[in-house]
Write a protein that holds these residues in place. Structure first.
Motif, mmCIF file in Angstrom:
data_model
loop_
_atom_site.group_PDB
_atom_site.id
_atom_site.type_symbol
_atom_site.label_atom_id
_atom_site.label_comp_id
_atom_site.label_asym_id
_atom_site.label_seq_id
_atom_site.Cartn_x
_atom_site.Cartn_y
_atom_site.Cartn_z
ATOM 1 N N GLU A 96 0.822 -1.196 0.000
ATOM 2 C CA GLU A 96 0.000 0.000 0.000
ATOM 3 C C GLU A 96 0.867 1.261 0.000
ATOM 4 O OE1 GLU A 96 -3.880 1.378 2.437
ATOM 5 O OE2 GLU A 96 -2.070 1.110 3.656
ATOM 6 N N LEU B 34 0.230 5.528 0.065
ATOM 7 C CA LEU B 34 -0.756 6.581 0.254
ATOM 8 C C LEU B 34 -0.160 7.942 -0.088
ATOM 9 C CD1 LEU B 34 -2.208 5.473 3.718
ATOM 10 C CD2 LEU B 34 -3.125 4.961 1.441
ATOM 11 N N THR C 59 -2.055 8.792 -6.045
ATOM 12 C CA THR C 59 -2.028 7.329 -6.130
ATOM 13 C C THR C 59 -3.191 6.803 -6.968
ATOM 14 O OG1 THR C 59 -3.338 7.042 -4.107
ATOM 15 C CG2 THR C 59 -0.939 7.066 -3.864
ATOM 16 N N TRP C 60 -2.958 5.654 -7.544
ATOM 17 C CA TRP C 60 -3.970 4.909 -8.288
ATOM 18 C C TRP C 60 -3.975 3.490 -7.726
ATOM 19 C CZ3 TRP C 60 -0.274 7.921 -10.604
ATOM 20 C CH2 TRP C 60 -0.705 8.955 -11.432
ATOM 21 N N PRO C 61 -4.718 3.223 -6.640
ATOM 22 C CA PRO C 61 -4.749 1.845 -6.127
ATOM 23 C C PRO C 61 -5.470 0.932 -7.109
ATOM 24 C CG PRO C 61 -6.231 3.267 -4.875
ATOM 25 C CD PRO C 61 -5.525 4.135 -5.869
ATOM 26 N N ARG C 62 -4.913 -0.207 -7.332
ATOM 27 C CA ARG C 62 -5.502 -1.180 -8.242
ATOM 28 C C ARG C 62 -5.756 -2.454 -7.467
ATOM 29 N NH1 ARG C 62 -4.885 -0.464 -13.773
ATOM 30 N NH2 ARG C 62 -6.230 -2.273 -13.764
ATOM 31 N N ILE C 63 -6.788 -2.441 -6.650
ATOM 32 C CA ILE C 63 -7.097 -3.578 -5.789
ATOM 33 C C ILE C 63 -7.299 -4.846 -6.611
ATOM 34 C CG2 ILE C 63 -8.675 -4.476 -4.037
ATOM 35 C CD1 ILE C 63 -6.915 -1.960 -3.258
ATOM 36 N N TYR D 185 -0.231 -1.091 -6.470
ATOM 37 C CA TYR D 185 -0.457 0.346 -6.311
ATOM 38 C C TYR D 185 0.483 1.079 -7.257
ATOM 39 C CZ TYR D 185 -2.948 -0.783 -2.055
ATOM 40 O OH TYR D 185 -3.853 -1.301 -1.162
#
Length: 109
Positions: free
Chosen positions: A73, A75, A92-96, A101
């Motif tokens: 992660e 942030l 950020t571009w989180p890509r779950i 990330y």
């Protein structure tokens, strides 16, 4: 289709992610920052390319010079230190669904 998480693992190195944790208001109502907590994560840091800048909000484009990819992660306002150079996470571009990330970084002086 390429599995991005596998590609990230192949290019990643150990870096330090520092994050301010906690924080509180004092008796005067002023915000007191929390303590920095450092952790070693694996990440790939690369110079930003022109087309990647288009994915960022306008105010960030001028400061962002590097992209960070990690399965850990990341942030906004984290500090990433790699090879003695410190960067601040700007966006950020989180890509779950992809398990990784992506973050825009600006170099700290």
């Amino acid at each position: 289709m390429i599995d991005v998480a596998i590609a990230i693992d192949g290019e990643s190195v150990n870096v330090t992610r520092t994050r301010l944790v906690g924080g509180e208001h004092n008796a005067d109502g002023d915000w007191i920052e929390g303590a920095p907590v450092a952790a070693t994560i694996r990440a790939a840091i690369q110079p930003v390319k022109g087309n990647q800048l288009m994915d960022m909000p306008e105010g960030i484009r001028t400061e962002a010079g590097w992209m960070c990819w990690s399965r850990s992660e990341i942030l906004v306002n984290d500090t990433i230190t790699a090879a003695g150079i410190s960067y601040r996470t700007l966006f950020t571009w989180p890509r779950i669904e992809g398990g990784f990330y992506r973050a825009a970084l600006g170099r700290l002086a």
